[in-house]
Scaffold this motif. Structure first.
Motif, mmCIF file in Angstrom:
data_model
loop_
_atom_site.group_PDB
_atom_site.id
_atom_site.type_symbol
_atom_site.label_atom_id
_atom_site.label_comp_id
_atom_site.label_asym_id
_atom_site.label_seq_id
_atom_site.Cartn_x
_atom_site.Cartn_y
_atom_site.Cartn_z
ATOM 1 N N LEU A 177 36.004 45.431 37.940
ATOM 2 C CA LEU A 177 36.940 45.744 39.009
ATOM 3 C C LEU A 177 37.546 44.418 39.453
ATOM 4 O O LEU A 177 36.839 43.527 39.917
ATOM 5 C CB LEU A 177 36.199 46.419 40.163
ATOM 6 N N GLY A 178 38.863 44.271 39.261
ATOM 7 C CA GLY A 178 39.550 43.043 39.650
ATOM 8 C C GLY A 178 39.925 43.095 41.118
ATOM 9 O O GLY A 178 40.558 44.040 41.559
ATOM 10 N N LEU A 179 39.522 42.087 41.871
ATOM 11 C CA LEU A 179 39.837 41.996 43.300
ATOM 12 C C LEU A 179 40.952 40.961 43.450
ATOM 13 O O LEU A 179 40.696 39.764 43.525
ATOM 14 C CB LEU A 179 38.588 41.594 44.090
ATOM 15 N N PHE A 180 42.190 41.433 43.454
ATOM 16 C CA PHE A 180 43.343 40.545 43.392
ATOM 17 C C PHE A 180 44.194 40.623 44.650
ATOM 18 O O PHE A 180 44.374 41.695 45.222
ATOM 19 C CB PHE A 180 44.227 40.904 42.193
ATOM 20 N N LYS A 181 44.734 39.479 45.056
ATOM 21 C CA LYS A 181 45.707 39.447 46.149
ATOM 22 C C LYS A 181 47.069 39.754 45.560
ATOM 23 O O LYS A 181 47.403 39.262 44.488
ATOM 24 C CB LYS A 181 45.739 38.062 46.791
ATOM 25 N N PRO A 182 47.872 40.559 46.242
ATOM 26 C CA PRO A 182 49.235 40.774 45.759
ATOM 27 C C PRO A 182 50.040 39.493 45.970
ATOM 28 O O PRO A 182 50.372 39.148 47.101
ATOM 29 C CB PRO A 182 49.757 41.925 46.616
ATOM 30 N N GLN A 183 50.278 38.768 44.896
ATOM 31 C CA GLN A 183 50.941 37.467 45.004
ATOM 32 C C GLN A 183 51.525 37.055 43.658
ATOM 33 O O GLN A 183 51.272 37.685 42.639
ATOM 34 C CB GLN A 183 49.951 36.389 45.466
ATOM 35 N N ALA A 184 52.303 35.989 43.673
ATOM 36 C CA ALA A 184 52.797 35.401 42.430
ATOM 37 C C ALA A 184 51.581 34.847 41.666
ATOM 38 O O ALA A 184 50.583 34.508 42.286
ATOM 39 C CB ALA A 184 53.778 34.287 42.751
ATOM 40 N N PRO A 185 51.576 34.818 40.375
ATOM 41 C CA PRO A 185 52.697 35.042 39.478
ATOM 42 C C PRO A 185 52.907 36.508 39.110
ATOM 43 O O PRO A 185 53.842 36.829 38.398
ATOM 44 C CB PRO A 185 52.308 34.236 38.237
ATOM 45 N N TYR A 216 31.982 44.042 48.197
ATOM 46 C CA TYR A 216 31.589 44.675 46.934
ATOM 47 C C TYR A 216 30.224 44.206 46.440
ATOM 48 O O TYR A 216 29.478 44.989 45.854
ATOM 49 C CB TYR A 216 32.672 44.481 45.872
ATOM 50 N N VAL A 217 29.862 42.963 46.699
ATOM 51 C CA VAL A 217 28.559 42.455 46.249
ATOM 52 C C VAL A 217 27.457 42.793 47.255
ATOM 53 O O VAL A 217 26.438 43.378 46.892
ATOM 54 C CB VAL A 217 28.630 40.933 45.989
ATOM 55 N N GLU A 218 27.657 42.436 48.517
ATOM 56 C CA GLU A 218 26.599 42.610 49.516
ATOM 57 C C GLU A 218 26.410 44.046 49.972
ATOM 58 O O GLU A 218 25.293 44.471 50.251
ATOM 59 C CB GLU A 218 26.873 41.715 50.731
ATOM 60 N N LYS A 219 27.487 44.804 50.063
ATOM 61 C CA LYS A 219 27.375 46.155 50.609
ATOM 62 C C LYS A 219 27.312 47.245 49.545
ATOM 63 O O LYS A 219 26.633 48.247 49.735
ATOM 64 C CB LYS A 219 28.527 46.427 51.579
ATOM 65 N N LEU A 220 28.022 47.042 48.419
ATOM 66 C CA LEU A 220 28.030 48.067 47.377
ATOM 67 C C LEU A 220 27.105 47.738 46.206
ATOM 68 O O LEU A 220 26.834 48.598 45.381
ATOM 69 C CB LEU A 220 29.443 48.324 46.861
ATOM 70 N N GLY A 221 26.637 46.506 46.123
ATOM 71 C CA GLY A 221 25.695 46.147 45.065
ATOM 72 C C GLY A 221 26.324 45.779 43.731
ATOM 73 O O GLY A 221 25.634 45.717 42.717
ATOM 74 N N PHE A 222 27.629 45.501 43.707
ATOM 75 C CA PHE A 222 28.270 45.047 42.477
ATOM 76 C C PHE A 222 27.845 43.604 42.205
ATOM 77 O O PHE A 222 27.292 42.936 43.074
ATOM 78 C CB PHE A 222 29.793 45.104 42.618
ATOM 79 N N ARG A 223 28.113 43.132 41.000
ATOM 80 C CA ARG A 223 27.805 41.746 40.603
ATOM 81 C C ARG A 223 29.098 41.018 40.273
ATOM 82 O O ARG A 223 30.034 41.608 39.747
ATOM 83 C CB ARG A 223 26.913 41.742 39.366
ATOM 84 N N VAL A 224 29.124 39.713 40.548
ATOM 85 C CA VAL A 224 30.286 38.905 40.188
ATOM 86 C C VAL A 224 30.309 38.749 38.672
ATOM 87 O O VAL A 224 29.308 38.407 38.057
ATOM 88 C CB VAL A 224 30.230 37.513 40.857
ATOM 89 N N HIS A 225 31.457 39.018 38.085
ATOM 90 C CA HIS A 225 31.633 38.778 36.647
ATOM 91 C C HIS A 225 32.392 37.471 36.431
ATOM 92 O O HIS A 225 31.918 36.586 35.738
ATOM 93 C CB HIS A 225 32.363 39.939 35.974
ATOM 94 N N THR A 226 33.580 37.357 37.033
ATOM 95 C CA THR A 226 34.406 36.159 36.858
ATOM 96 C C THR A 226 34.999 35.745 38.194
ATOM 97 O O THR A 226 35.476 36.587 38.949
ATOM 98 C CB THR A 226 35.566 36.432 35.868
ATOM 99 N N ASP A 227 34.973 34.455 38.463
ATOM 100 C CA ASP A 227 35.611 33.904 39.656
ATOM 101 C C ASP A 227 36.241 32.586 39.228
ATOM 102 O O ASP A 227 35.573 31.559 39.162
ATOM 103 C CB ASP A 227 34.589 33.705 40.775
ATOM 104 N N ALA A 228 37.522 32.637 38.879
ATOM 105 C CA ALA A 228 38.213 31.461 38.352
ATOM 106 C C ALA A 228 39.525 31.243 39.086
ATOM 107 O O ALA A 228 40.239 32.193 39.393
ATOM 108 C CB ALA A 228 38.474 31.641 36.858
ATOM 109 N N GLN A 229 39.837 29.995 39.334
ATOM 110 C CA GLN A 229 41.047 29.612 40.050
ATOM 111 C C GLN A 229 42.034 28.987 39.071
ATOM 112 O O GLN A 229 41.651 28.187 38.226
ATOM 113 C CB GLN A 229 40.692 28.592 41.133
ATOM 114 N N ASN A 230 43.319 29.341 39.200
ATOM 115 C CA ASN A 230 44.391 28.728 38.425
ATOM 116 C C ASN A 230 45.537 28.466 39.398
ATOM 117 O O ASN A 230 46.339 29.358 39.657
ATOM 118 C CB ASN A 230 44.828 29.642 37.281
ATOM 119 N N GLY A 231 45.568 27.286 39.957
ATOM 120 C CA GLY A 231 46.544 26.986 41.006
ATOM 121 C C GLY A 231 46.216 27.822 42.224
ATOM 122 O O GLY A 231 45.077 27.834 42.694
#
Length: 137
Positions: free
Chosen positions: A54-62, A22-37
């Motif tokens: 656009l949220g780039l999320f893994k299908p996972q808990a929680p 999304y950043v390198e090929k489509l030209g989007f910019r990172v807005h938030t990159d935060a880890q919680n566990g």
């Protein structure tokens, strides 16, 4: 009272791979990159639409249980999710720029219904339709 949509979530199989796409090929910019566990909140935004992420999320808990997360991963990989739409001024020029950056298209630009459109997928299988509207407003 609603203030509008801030984040549209998209399931991806690998967040680093999606971020690069999304950043390198489509030209989007990172807005938030935060880890919680083990959960990573990763959002990007189109440079011309800073109020929508656009949220780039893994299908996972929680958010999901393990069985549902596995099912969602399989559905995304098969390209079964509805396509997202990217509006562009010049579909053919955007197609050439994006192909040069390594975006793999499933449909080259075609004229139909008063528009020019092309289709591509992200590395996780999410479908995109890129549309240049030629209709007068």
């Amino acid at each position: 009272m609603s203030q509008g949509i801030g984040v549209v979530g998209l399931y991806v199989r690998d967040q680093d791979e999606a971020l690069e796409f999304y950043v390198e090929k489509l030209g989007f910019r990172v807005h938030t990159d935060a880890q919680n566990g083990s959960f990573r909140w990763l959002t990007v935004q189109h440079p011309e639409q800073p109020s929508l992420q656009l949220g780039l999320f893994k299908p996972q808990a929680p958010v999901l249980d393990e069985a549902t997360a596995q099912t969602m991963s399989e559905v995304v990989a098969k390209g079964a999710m509805p396509p997202l739409v990217l509006n562009v001024d010049d579909c053919r020029a955007a197609y050439e720029r994006m192909r040069a950056r390594g975006v793999e298209f499933t449909q080259a630009p075609e004229e139909r219904y008063g528009n020019v459109d092309a289709n591509f997928r992200d590395p996780s299988g999410n479908g995109w339709k890129m549309i240049e509207s030629r209709r007068t407003q």
